[in-house]
Write a protein that holds these residues in place. Structure first.
Motif, PDB file in Angstrom:
ATOM      1  N   TYR A  60       0.844  -1.201   0.000  1.00  0.00           N
ATOM      2  CA  TYR A  60       0.000   0.000   0.000  1.00  0.00           C
ATOM      3  C   TYR A  60       0.881   1.253   0.000  1.00  0.00           C
ATOM      4  N   GLY A  61       1.958   1.188   0.756  1.00  0.00           N
ATOM      5  CA  GLY A  61       2.901   2.310   0.759  1.00  0.00           C
ATOM      6  C   GLY A  61       3.554   2.504  -0.595  1.00  0.00           C
ATOM      7  N   GLN A  62       3.874   1.400  -1.276  1.00  0.00           N
ATOM      8  CA  GLN A  62       4.447   1.516  -2.612  1.00  0.00           C
ATOM      9  C   GLN A  62       3.458   2.138  -3.593  1.00  0.00           C
ATOM     10  N   MET A  63       2.179   1.765  -3.475  1.00  0.00           N
ATOM     11  CA  MET A  63       1.180   2.366  -4.354  1.00  0.00           C
ATOM     12  C   MET A  63       1.033   3.863  -4.082  1.00  0.00           C
ATOM     13  N   ILE A  64       1.108   4.239  -2.811  1.00  0.00           N
ATOM     14  CA  ILE A  64       1.053   5.672  -2.473  1.00  0.00           C
ATOM     15  C   ILE A  64       2.262   6.400  -3.057  1.00  0.00           C
ATOM     16  N   ALA A  65       3.439   5.765  -2.964  1.00  0.00           N
ATOM     17  CA  ALA A  65       4.638   6.366  -3.534  1.00  0.00           C
ATOM     18  C   ALA A  65       4.529   6.492  -5.053  1.00  0.00           C
ATOM     19  N   PHE A  66       3.944   5.476  -5.697  1.00  0.00           N
ATOM     20  CA  PHE A  66       3.738   5.547  -7.147  1.00  0.00           C
ATOM     21  C   PHE A  66       2.759   6.657  -7.507  1.00  0.00           C
ATOM     22  N   ALA A  67       1.709   6.808  -6.705  1.00  0.00           N
ATOM     23  CA  ALA A  67       0.747   7.888  -6.954  1.00  0.00           C
ATOM     24  C   ALA A  67       1.428   9.247  -6.832  1.00  0.00           C
ATOM     25  N   TRP A  68       2.282   9.383  -5.808  1.00  0.00           N
ATOM     26  CA  TRP A  68       3.030  10.646  -5.661  1.00  0.00           C
ATOM     27  C   TRP A  68       3.949  10.874  -6.850  1.00  0.00           C
ATOM     28  N   LEU A  69       4.641   9.813  -7.284  1.00  0.00           N
ATOM     29  CA  LEU A  69       5.563   9.950  -8.406  1.00  0.00           C
ATOM     30  C   LEU A  69       4.826  10.342  -9.682  1.00  0.00           C
ATOM     31  N   GLY A  70       3.679   9.691  -9.939  1.00  0.00           N
ATOM     32  CA  GLY A  70       2.902  10.042 -11.122  1.00  0.00           C
ATOM     33  C   GLY A  70       2.400  11.469 -11.076  1.00  0.00           C
ATOM     34  N   HIS A  71       1.886  11.892  -9.909  1.00  0.00           N
ATOM     35  CA  HIS A  71       1.410  13.269  -9.759  1.00  0.00           C
ATOM     36  C   HIS A  71       2.547  14.266  -9.946  1.00  0.00           C
TER      37      HIS A  71
END
Length: 479
Positions: free
Chosen positions: A411-422
């Motif tokens: 879940y933390g990795q998905m949050i990090a990916f969301a931040w990276l994409g944004h």
């Protein structure tokens, strides 16, 4: 050339005033020469002028009674002490004719420069092997001998309140987008910085997103790459005393392309581009996934694989996140030590140091042998990008993913990916979207940047350059 009749009334400076300003500068030379007609004083910096050049362009014409020096000399439009001193520091020779009460300057700038050699950072097997040097004039010549066209324009500007460093803005006048060009010129004009040792400092000052780890402009030392971008409508910025040339605007995907892709077969080039692109994302998720699976989601692995992992780190006393951080920092230390040491010693440190430290760490039960393999693969993948600054960005954001995985798992990795994409979607390069051609979507750009189509099909300018459509040769116009 013609001289103003009332120039003598404008000259309010003396040789003594110039000598006082140059006091304490050991390479400043002020020498009197008695010519057949009058006494002449020449002033110059010995370190910026080759003796043969000075003798050929100044001394011999002075000793000739035909006043040949006045034919090649230049008289400043405004005669004042500041202009005379600036001319001396730029490598010119200031000549003062006592009888005429006349100041003139002769361009004698000829410092020693490095020869044109290949690049160590952007080497290639196929294609041109020359690279830029620290001389601005030499770098301009490398571009102009490839583009023999009067539409290739170069504007010289000065930056650095203390260093007065020359920069040249190069572009194709009938192709470049005028809005992009004006943005670059305005950014350069607004810079207030004391000095520049390299164009990378200028790169950081004109960034639109200064806190982002990602490069928003491309730095390259290859003339063939610069020429390709100029023909696409980009703006190139060159700086004296710097080997790198800055290209703007640029997209995220273009930072994974190499000039060698144009010289390779399109199938091979497409494969290599895809490998670099996916290697970037794979390198930032390998070690975080190792943490997530062992710390939060062990049920994701098959039982035998999980059993092997637990057995390999059965004696490791640390949680997976500290184990990974320890190995990542060891890799960073080895990489930095190998970079700072002499070439031959650095290679030995990188190979022997990695093997010895990795083996010792496993035997001492500090890390598992599986992690050694994962960290090594991740480190190799981070070097796939042809752009060194992008490799550094990869190393930086990987720690964000590691910490997120240690705290929240996948879940933390998905949050990090969301931040990276944004974050990537919010970046711009000279006002154009950083994630072009994905957003905004343009399929012709996708085929020319993310993929490498056959050369015969590359007929359009890229959308990110926003090139002019008028005055473009018919073969280059969009249909």
């Amino acid at each position: 050339m013609s001289f103003s009749d009332n120039q003598n009334d404008k000259v309010l400076i003396t040789i003594d005033a110039i000598k006082n300003e140059l006091a304490g500068i050991n390479d400043a030379v002020c020498k009197d020469i008695q010519t057949p007609n009058e006494l002449v004083t020449i002033i110059y910096f010995n370190s910026l002028i080759e003796k043969l050049t000075l003798h050929r362009t100044v001394t011999l014409p002075l000793l000739d009674q035909k006043d040949d020096l006045l034919k090649i000399a230049e008289v400043p439009k405004e005669i004042n002490l500041a202009n005379i001193l600036t001319s001396i520091t730029e490598g010119n020779t200031v000549v003062y004719f006592h009888a005429k009460n006349l100041f003139a300057t002769v361009n004698t700038y000829s410092p020693p420069t490095s020869s044109i050699i290949g690049s160590d950072t952007e080497s290639s097997v196929i294609g041109p092997q020359d690279a830029f040097t620290e001389s601005l004039q030499t770098n301009l010549s490398l571009i102009k001998r490839r583009i023999q066209n009067t539409d290739l324009k170069s504007e010289v500007h000065t930056v650095g309140t203390e260093t007065n460093t020359e920069v040249s803005v190069v572009y194709m006048d009938h192709i470049v987008n005028k809005d992009n060009l004006n943005r670059v010129l305005k950014k350069i004009a607004d810079i207030k910085h004391p000095g520049f040792n390299d164009i990378s400092i200028l790169n950081q000052l004109i960034d639109e997103h200064k806190y982002s780890p990602f490069p928003q402009y491309l730095l390259t030392v290859r003339p063939d790459a610069v020429v390709s971008y100029l023909l696409d409508g980009r703006v190139a910025i060159l700086m004296n005393n710097s080997r790198s040339v800055m290209i703007c605007p640029i997209s995220f995907f273009e930072l994974f392309t190499s000039p060698e892709d144009d010289y390779n077969r399109w199938t091979t080039a497409t494969l290599l581009r895809g490998l670099r692109f996916f290697g970037f994302f794979l390198s930032i998720i390998l070690t975080p996934t190792y943490i997530s699976v062992l710390s939060h989601h062990p049920e994701m692995l098959p039982f035998n694989a999980l059993l092997n992992l637990q057995e390999s780190r059965g004696k490791v006393p640390f949680p997976p996140i500290f184990e990974v951080l320890f190995m990542e920092l060891v890799i960073e230390v080895l990489r930095e030590a190998g970079t700072r040491m002499p070439t031959k010693i650095g290679q030995t440190i990188g190979i022997v140091g990695g093997i010895v430290i990795g083996t010792a760490a496993v035997e001492a039960s500090l890390v598992s042998n599986v992690l050694i393999v994962i960290v090594a693969i991740s480190a190799l993948l981070s070097f796939l990008s042809p752009n060194f600054v992008m490799s550094n960005a990869n190393r930086s954001i990987r720690y964000i993913f590691i910490i997120a995985a240690g705290m929240f798992g996948l879940y933390g990795q998905m949050i990090a990916f969301a931040w990276l994409g944004h974050h990537l979607l919010s970046l711009t390069s000279l006002g154009t979207p950083y994630m072009s051609p994905i957003i905004p979507r343009k399929w012709t750009d996708f085929l020319n940047s993310v993929l490498r189509v056959p050369t015969s099909l590359k007929r359009r300018k890229s959308g990110i350059s926003r090139a002019q459509s008028k005055n473009v040769p018919p073969a280059e116009r969009e249909e």
